[in-house]
Design an enzyme around this catalytic site. Sequence first.
Site, PDB file in Angstrom:
ATOM      1  N   HIS A  80      19.724  -7.144   1.128  1.00 23.70           N
ATOM      2  CA  HIS A  80      20.216  -8.044   0.065  1.00 23.70           C
ATOM      3  C   HIS A  80      19.211  -9.158  -0.199  1.00 23.70           C
ATOM      4  O   HIS A  80      19.226 -10.192   0.473  1.00 23.70           O
ATOM      5  CB  HIS A  80      21.564  -8.636   0.490  1.00 23.70           C
ATOM      6  CG  HIS A  80      22.260  -9.401  -0.595  1.00 23.70           C
ATOM      7  ND1 HIS A  80      23.625  -9.516  -0.668  1.00 23.70           N
ATOM      8  CD2 HIS A  80      21.786 -10.103  -1.654  1.00 23.70           C
ATOM      9  CE1 HIS A  80      23.957 -10.246  -1.719  1.00 23.70           C
ATOM     10  NE2 HIS A  80      22.841 -10.624  -2.330  1.00 23.70           N
ATOM     11  N   HIS A  82      16.995 -11.248  -3.566  1.00 22.15           N
ATOM     12  CA  HIS A  82      16.788 -11.469  -5.002  1.00 22.15           C
ATOM     13  C   HIS A  82      15.299 -11.698  -5.211  1.00 22.15           C
ATOM     14  O   HIS A  82      14.764 -12.718  -4.777  1.00 22.15           O
ATOM     15  CB  HIS A  82      17.601 -12.673  -5.479  1.00 22.15           C
ATOM     16  CG  HIS A  82      19.075 -12.467  -5.348  1.00 22.15           C
ATOM     17  ND1 HIS A  82      19.839 -11.908  -6.346  1.00 22.15           N
ATOM     18  CD2 HIS A  82      19.924 -12.696  -4.313  1.00 22.15           C
ATOM     19  CE1 HIS A  82      21.104 -11.818  -5.942  1.00 22.15           C
ATOM     20  NE2 HIS A  82      21.177 -12.287  -4.705  1.00 22.15           N
ATOM     21  N   ARG A  84      13.921 -11.587  -8.264  1.00 28.39           N
ATOM     22  CA  ARG A  84      13.813 -12.290  -9.560  1.00 28.39           C
ATOM     23  C   ARG A  84      12.958 -11.578 -10.605  1.00 28.39           C
ATOM     24  O   ARG A  84      12.601 -12.191 -11.607  1.00 28.39           O
ATOM     25  CB  ARG A  84      13.272 -13.708  -9.347  1.00 28.39           C
ATOM     26  CG  ARG A  84      14.065 -14.558  -8.352  1.00 28.39           C
ATOM     27  CD  ARG A  84      15.508 -14.707  -8.737  1.00 28.39           C
ATOM     28  NE  ARG A  84      16.187 -15.743  -7.927  1.00 28.39           N
ATOM     29  CZ  ARG A  84      17.497 -15.791  -7.754  1.00 28.39           C
ATOM     30  NH1 ARG A  84      18.277 -14.858  -8.289  1.00 28.39           N
ATOM     31  NH2 ARG A  84      18.053 -16.756  -7.047  1.00 28.39           N
ATOM     32  N   ASN A 114      20.619  -8.583 -10.597  1.00 34.37           N
ATOM     33  CA  ASN A 114      20.999  -9.672 -11.533  1.00 34.37           C
ATOM     34  C   ASN A 114      19.761 -10.396 -12.052  1.00 34.37           C
ATOM     35  O   ASN A 114      19.573 -11.587 -11.868  1.00 34.37           O
ATOM     36  CB  ASN A 114      21.978 -10.650 -10.880  1.00 34.37           C
ATOM     37  CG  ASN A 114      21.404 -11.363  -9.676  1.00 34.37           C
ATOM     38  OD1 ASN A 114      20.485 -10.872  -9.029  1.00 34.37           O
ATOM     39  ND2 ASN A 114      21.924 -12.536  -9.367  1.00 34.37           N
ATOM     40  N   HIS A 199      30.098  -8.413  -4.380  1.00 33.11           N
ATOM     41  CA  HIS A 199      30.109  -9.872  -4.184  1.00 33.11           C
ATOM     42  C   HIS A 199      31.537 -10.288  -4.473  1.00 33.11           C
ATOM     43  O   HIS A 199      32.001 -10.171  -5.602  1.00 33.11           O
ATOM     44  CB  HIS A 199      29.099 -10.496  -5.158  1.00 33.11           C
ATOM     45  CG  HIS A 199      29.250 -11.975  -5.380  1.00 33.11           C
ATOM     46  ND1 HIS A 199      28.224 -12.868  -5.162  1.00 33.11           N
ATOM     47  CD2 HIS A 199      30.287 -12.728  -5.835  1.00 33.11           C
ATOM     48  CE1 HIS A 199      28.627 -14.098  -5.463  1.00 33.11           C
ATOM     49  NE2 HIS A 199      29.873 -14.041  -5.880  1.00 33.11           N
ATOM     50  N   HIS A 252      27.536 -10.433   1.908  1.00 32.35           N
ATOM     51  CA  HIS A 252      27.607 -11.820   2.417  1.00 32.35           C
ATOM     52  C   HIS A 252      29.026 -12.322   2.714  1.00 32.35           C
ATOM     53  O   HIS A 252      29.489 -13.291   2.125  1.00 32.35           O
ATOM     54  CB  HIS A 252      26.875 -12.777   1.480  1.00 32.35           C
ATOM     55  CG  HIS A 252      27.201 -12.662   0.005  1.00 32.35           C
ATOM     56  ND1 HIS A 252      28.473 -12.692  -0.491  1.00 32.35           N
ATOM     57  CD2 HIS A 252      26.389 -12.545  -1.060  1.00 32.35           C
ATOM     58  CE1 HIS A 252      28.432 -12.596  -1.814  1.00 32.35           C
ATOM     59  NE2 HIS A 252      27.172 -12.500  -2.175  1.00 32.35           N
ATOM     60  N   ASP A 325      20.407 -12.488   1.715  1.00 33.69           N
ATOM     61  CA  ASP A 325      20.747 -12.993   0.379  1.00 33.69           C
ATOM     62  C   ASP A 325      19.669 -13.991  -0.079  1.00 33.69           C
ATOM     63  O   ASP A 325      19.976 -15.022  -0.694  1.00 33.69           O
ATOM     64  CB  ASP A 325      22.137 -13.628   0.342  1.00 33.69           C
ATOM     65  CG  ASP A 325      22.664 -13.803  -1.086  1.00 33.69           C
ATOM     66  OD1 ASP A 325      22.019 -13.311  -2.034  1.00 33.69           O
ATOM     67  OD2 ASP A 325      23.727 -14.438  -1.245  1.00 33.69           O
ATOM     68  N   HIS A 329      14.851 -20.354  -5.912  1.00 36.56           N
ATOM     69  CA  HIS A 329      14.974 -21.154  -7.134  1.00 36.56           C
ATOM     70  C   HIS A 329      13.821 -22.149  -7.177  1.00 36.56           C
ATOM     71  O   HIS A 329      13.381 -22.643  -6.134  1.00 36.56           O
ATOM     72  CB  HIS A 329      16.299 -21.927  -7.155  1.00 36.56           C
ATOM     73  CG  HIS A 329      17.502 -21.059  -7.281  1.00 36.56           C
ATOM     74  ND1 HIS A 329      17.779 -20.329  -8.418  1.00 36.56           N
ATOM     75  CD2 HIS A 329      18.503 -20.784  -6.408  1.00 36.56           C
ATOM     76  CE1 HIS A 329      18.912 -19.652  -8.245  1.00 36.56           C
ATOM     77  NE2 HIS A 329      19.368 -19.903  -7.022  1.00 36.56           N
TER      78      HIS A 329
HETATM   79 ZN   LIG Z   1      26.394 -12.712  -4.088  1.00 37.65          ZN
HETATM   80 ZN   LIG Z   2      22.978 -12.232  -3.651  1.00 39.66          ZN
END
Ligand SMILES: [Zn+2]
Ligand SMILES: [Zn+2]
Length: 449
Positions: A80, A82, A84, A114, A199, A252, A325, A329
Site C-alpha cells: 500500500h 501512493h 502519485r 487514486n 479503505h 490500514h 500507506d 505531500h
Molecule cells: Zn486509505
Molecule cells: Zn492509502
Amino acid sequence: MALQEKLFHKPAPAAELLIQGAHILDPRVGIDAPHDILIRKGRIAQLGDPGALDAEATAPAVQTVAGTGKHVFPAFVDPHVHLRTPGQEYKESLDTGTAAGAAGGFCQLIAMPNTAPVVDTVTVLRSLAATAAQQARVPTGFLASITVGLGGSDLSPMAALADTGALGFTDDGKPVSSAGVLRRALQYQRLAGRVIALHEEDPTLSGAGVMHEGAVSARLGIAGIPSISESTMVARDCALALYENARVHFQHLSCAESVDALVFWRQRGARVSAEVTPHHLTLIDDAACDLDTRFKMNPPLRTEVHRQAVIDGLRSGIIDCVATDHAPHAAYEKEMSFEEAPMGTTGLETSFPAIYTELVKPGILRLPLVIERMTAGGGLYGLPIPRIEVGAKANIVLVDLGSSFTVGAGGYASRSENCCFHGRVFSGVVEMTIAAGALVYERGSEANA
Ligand SMILES: [Zn+2]
Ligand SMILES: [Zn+2]
C-alpha cells in the site's frame, strides 16, 4: 499473464555479491543463524557457515560485504503506497517513490490508483506500467480502481484491467459507500479475479472530522472521526464478502472494533485479510495535540486501546501484514492549518526502524514475526513471497540493528518530507537492499541518488 510479470521495474545489472558472516533470519525458511551468502547473477547461489565462502573460493571476483554483527532478512513488501504518478509528480514520482522503497529495504511495492487521472482504464494502466518499466528502482505493481473516477457508482472495466496487469482493485482514499455497488464489484470478481481492497469509513460518520474522535479532539475543539466510522463498514463488508464468497482485503485498519469484526467474520468463513500501518502500531492521537499536520492522516491516529488492539491483531495473525500507506505531500500543502492540510504521512523509509525500535526492542513483538508480517503483503495479491534459499532470486535487505539514525537528518529519498517520525531517533539502519536480483540501495553510495 503470470502474476510475477505484473511487477514492473527498470532494467538493472544482476548483483554479484558475497555477504560474509551476517545473521540470516527468514522465519518461513527456518534460517536463524550467521551465514555467508553468495549472490551470483542476481540469485542466491550459496549459503555457508561463516568463513566458509571467501573471495578466493568464489572467484571470479565479486563485491565482498562484511556482515558480521548485522542481519540479513528477506526484503520487505509494501502492499500500500501512493506514488502519485500520473499527475502529481510534484509530490512523488515512480523514480523517487521507489528510491524511498529501496532505502527502506523493500523489494516489492503495490501502488494505489487514486492518481490524476485515476487508474480506471486500460490505457492509463498501460502507460503507468511503461513508465515503471523505465523508472522504478524496485519491482512495482498497480491496483486499479473499483469504480470509475473513484466516483463510487459505476464499476471500472475490472476484467480488462486484470488482463492488463492490475494486481487488484481499490478506491483507496475513499470508501465504496454503497453496499449495492460493492456487492456488484464482488460479483464481478468472479470474472475479473483479483483481490478487492477497501479503505473503510462511513462518510456520514466521518463527516468533517480531521482527527480521532475522543478526549484529544474534544479538548482541541476539532471535529473527530469516530472509530465506528471504520468498524461498521468493516463489519458490513465482511458480511458482503461471506455472502458473495468474495476475497476482500481491508486496508490500514486502525481500531479495536474492526479487529473484533474480523475475528467474528473469519470464524464464519469470510475470506478476508487485513493490513496495519507502522504509525497506527506506534503512535496515538495525542501526538497531534500541537496540531502538527505531520500527524494528520486517514484513518487518524487513535487511542492506546485501539493501538493495543491492532498490535494484538498483528501478533495473532488476524491482521496479516504491515503496509505503510506511504502518502507524500508537498511541504506547502502540509503547512496549512490542521483542518485544511491533506491527510497522509510518508512511511517507506521508516517502516522497519519504527517497528523495530518501538515494538521489537521493548519485547512487544518478536523479530521473526515482524519479518514475516513485513514480507507477507504481496502474497495476499498472489505475488511470490521473498525467501532466502539457494536458487531463489535475491530479494534481501542488510540491516544494522545495533546502530541508529535520526529520521530526516540526512534528507529523504522520497520527494516529500511529511514523515510523522521526522526527528525521531530509531535503531535498525538499512544498509543494503537487493530487489529482484539487483543492488538497488547501498547506504552512503552515490548510486542511490
Ligand atoms: Zn486509505
Ligand atoms: Zn492509502
